[in-house]
Design an enzyme around this catalytic site. Structure first.
Site, PDB file in Angstrom:
ATOM      1  CG  ASP A  17     -41.058  10.826  -5.970  1.00 52.52           C
ATOM      2  OD1 ASP A  17     -41.863   9.911  -6.218  1.00 52.52           O
ATOM      3  OD2 ASP A  17     -41.139  11.554  -4.969  1.00 52.52           O
ATOM      4  CG  ASP A  38     -44.943   8.101  -5.911  1.00 55.17           C
ATOM      5  OD1 ASP A  38     -44.422   8.554  -4.877  1.00 55.17           O
ATOM      6  OD2 ASP A  38     -45.028   8.766  -6.953  1.00 55.17           O
ATOM      7  CG  HIS A  39     -47.398   7.245  -1.531  1.00 59.75           C
ATOM      8  ND1 HIS A  39     -47.064   8.566  -1.333  1.00 59.75           N
ATOM      9  CD2 HIS A  39     -48.545   7.258  -2.263  1.00 59.75           C
ATOM     10  CE1 HIS A  39     -47.958   9.340  -1.925  1.00 59.75           C
ATOM     11  NE2 HIS A  39     -48.864   8.563  -2.500  1.00 59.75           N
TER      12      HIS A  39
END
Length: 228
Positions: A17, A38-39
């Protein structure tokens, strides 16, 4: 699955990440779709990691405290993205996500060393947290999309159907077994989250003319020329 495996898995997840953004900029392949991935992954992992932490310390024997601890993590994650939506930038404190992740890894490894029986828990609170966690994950993803597209968020959403089923079953004291309704709510919330994320990713990829999970050939060639 042992706490040690969970700790190692969390370490790998946190490392990847932290690397993905630098890799995207290095290959000139960063995009709003990558930000959503990603989020979006973070929003669901917040639920899973919080739940795993509670189970590692045998908090499943106290459903109320377990739900409160998991709710705090989900709530703080949503507030961070709400701040981003309002202010236009994601801010980090001196003690933030990375430090919390390190503490959680320590909890997993201490549980493994101490010989804690990881799976001694009650399944009802876990199903509740997973069901409502999927709802929170979808709403957070919608908030990220609203931030990227500068659009408004609608109050109505299919994500609330799952919790609505639980509420109606409790309010009207239905003859249907609560356990089955709980499973149905969790499965529906999870499927609704997956359908939404898939649809949004396809739309963004189509609009930006990019391919998901593939680095463009020209970007790879530019990196190679840069090293030469």
């Amino acid at each position: 699955m042992s706490p040690r495996c969970l700790g190692e898995g969390l370490f790998i997840y946190q490392s990847l990440d932290a690397i993905d953004g630098k890799q995207a900029r290095r290959t000139n392949s960063s995009s709003p779709l990558g930000e959503l991935f990603d989020h979006g992954c973070d929003s669901f992992s917040t639920v899973v990691v919080g739940l795993g932490t509670c189970l590692a310390v045998h908090l499943g024997t106290d459903p109320d405290l377990m739900f409160f601890c998991c709710f705090i993590g989900i709530f703080m994650f949503y507030c961070a993205h709400w701040q981003t939506y309002v202010s236009g930038s994601l801010r980090f404190g001196k003690i933030d996500v990375t430090e919390v992740q390190i503490c959680i890894m320590l909890i997993f490894f201490l549980s493994a060393i101490g010989g804690a029986t990881f799976w001694e828990y009650q399944d009802h609170p876990c199903l509740y947290i997973l069901a409502f966690g999927c709802v929170a994950s979808k709403i957070t993803n919608k908030l990220v999309v609203a931030h990227m597209t500068k659009s408004k968020m609608k109050l109505q959403d299919t994500a609330f159907i799952g919790p609505g089923l639980l509420f109606l079953n409790q309010y009207f004291n239905s003859f249907i077994n609560e356990y089955f309704v709980l499973w149905a709510a969790m499965v529906f919330s999870l499927c609704d989250l997956l359908v939404y994320c898939t649809a949004v990713c396809i739309q963004i990829a189509s609009h930006l003319h990019i391919e998901v999970f593939r680095i463009p050939y020209q970007a790879s060639e530019q990196v190679q020329n840069h090293h030469d």
